[in-house]
Enzyme design. Structure first.
Site, PDB file in Angstrom:
ATOM      1  N   ALA A  61       0.876  -1.176   0.000  1.00 30.69           N
ATOM      2  CA  ALA A  61       0.000   0.000   0.000  1.00 30.69           C
ATOM      3  C   ALA A  61       0.910   1.222   0.000  1.00 30.69           C
ATOM      4  O   ALA A  61       1.803   1.342   0.848  1.00 30.69           O
ATOM      5  CB  ALA A  61      -0.887  -0.013   1.248  1.00 30.69           C
ATOM      6  N   VAL A  87       4.596  -1.239   3.314  1.00 29.78           N
ATOM      7  CA  VAL A  87       4.459   0.187   3.005  1.00 29.78           C
ATOM      8  C   VAL A  87       5.321   0.519   1.793  1.00 29.78           C
ATOM      9  O   VAL A  87       6.537   0.296   1.797  1.00 29.78           O
ATOM     10  CB  VAL A  87       4.882   1.049   4.214  1.00 29.78           C
ATOM     11  CG1 VAL A  87       4.773   2.532   3.870  1.00 29.78           C
ATOM     12  CG2 VAL A  87       4.026   0.706   5.426  1.00 29.78           C
ATOM     13  N   LYS A  88       4.668   1.047   0.756  1.00 33.92           N
ATOM     14  CA  LYS A  88       5.402   1.392  -0.465  1.00 33.92           C
ATOM     15  C   LYS A  88       5.814   2.858  -0.391  1.00 33.92           C
ATOM     16  O   LYS A  88       4.981   3.742  -0.138  1.00 33.92           O
ATOM     17  CB  LYS A  88       4.487   1.170  -1.662  1.00 33.92           C
ATOM     18  CG  LYS A  88       5.157   0.619  -2.891  1.00 33.92           C
ATOM     19  CD  LYS A  88       4.091   0.262  -3.916  1.00 33.92           C
ATOM     20  CE  LYS A  88       4.691  -0.162  -5.221  1.00 33.92           C
ATOM     21  NZ  LYS A  88       3.658  -0.262  -6.261  1.00 33.92           N
ATOM     22  N   LEU A  89       7.104   3.087  -0.609  1.00 32.67           N
ATOM     23  CA  LEU A  89       7.659   4.443  -0.518  1.00 32.67           C
ATOM     24  C   LEU A  89       8.486   4.728  -1.760  1.00 32.67           C
ATOM     25  O   LEU A  89       9.114   3.819  -2.316  1.00 32.67           O
ATOM     26  CB  LEU A  89       8.588   4.551   0.705  1.00 32.67           C
ATOM     27  CG  LEU A  89       7.981   4.336   2.088  1.00 32.67           C
ATOM     28  CD1 LEU A  89       9.097   4.263   3.132  1.00 32.67           C
ATOM     29  CD2 LEU A  89       7.008   5.468   2.426  1.00 32.67           C
TER      30      LEU A  89
END
Ligand code: G3P
Length: 228
Positions: A61, A87-89
């Site tokens: 996400a 967590v996509k960064l």
């Protein structure tokens, strides 16, 4: 090699999961917009995806924050949705700093929009659990996306990053921006850990004209057996 489906569409995820070969899901803001997603439904939608694929399948996400503090806050909120949220960064300075902070809290990060070996090396050192180099977007600007991803797979494979990662897990490369079944073939040959594949391309991966022709001929011959 593991396969993730690159979509936010629940029907596509349900269908791909039913085939028994799915290991995860990746989403991004564009994919969420494509299904008509609304801001207030975002966390609930990610939870639905997590429930469909089960706790062993990571679901990426993406944070839309631009500063490290906002990314960390986003990451903590997203990670609380379900244990399998990743967590996509973005692979930027702010993204790296947020990745390190989240990794130290045991939150897994997928560093996206990665286009070079130096970016990938820094992401791995910052404690990324996954790194997502893009293929198709290089091809879009007339450069060799597969060659860039192969360089990243080789460079990351040269080192052990486990001591920099949350839970001591080795960083994995997710070949992203996959546009064809041949991209998947080439990624497997270069040793990419994972390919995240749009649903339409996964369907093409299982198709082969000789399989269809062979099946047709077996069915025809079996009819002779039934009529004998
Ligand atoms: O999830 C990121 C990536 O797979 C996007 O692909 O086709 O929009 O370049 P694409």
């Amino acid at each position: 090699m593991k396969f993730f489906v690159d979509t936010a569409d629940l029907k596509e995820i349900e269908e791909a999961a039913s085939w028994g070969a799915l290991a995860g899901v990746t989403t991004n803001p564009s994919l969420y917009a494509k299904i008509g997603g609304k801001l207030e439904d975002f966390d609930g939608h990610m939870k639905k995806i997590c429930d469909i694929v089960g706790p062993d399948c990571p679901v990426s996400a993406e944070s839309v924050a631009m500063t490290r503090d906002e990314m960390i806050a986003d990451g903590e909120r997203l990670a609380a949705i379900a244990p399998n949220i990743v967590v996509k960064l973005p692979t930027t300075v702010e993204g790296l700093a947020a990745c390190r902070a989240l990794a130290e809290k045991g939150i897994r990060c997928n560093m996206t929009l990665c286009f070079s070996v130096p970016q990938a090396l820094l992401a791995a050192r910052a404690g990324a659990r996954y790194i997502s180099p893009f293929i198709g977007r290089f091809d879009d600007i007339s450069q060799d996306g597969l060659a860039e991803v192969e360089n990243i797979v080789t460079a990351i494979g040269n080192y052990d990053f486990t001591e920099h990662a949350p839970n001591g897990e080795q960083v994995e490369i997710i070949a992203a921006s996959v546009r064809s079944a041949n991209h998947v073939t080439q990624c497997a040959l270069m040793g990419a850990d994972i390919a995240t594949v749009p649903f339409g391309v996964i369907k093409k991966m299982i198709q082969h004209p000789l399989t269809d022709r062979g099946l047709e001929s077996f069915m025809k011959d079996w009819q002779k057996v039934l009529n004998a």
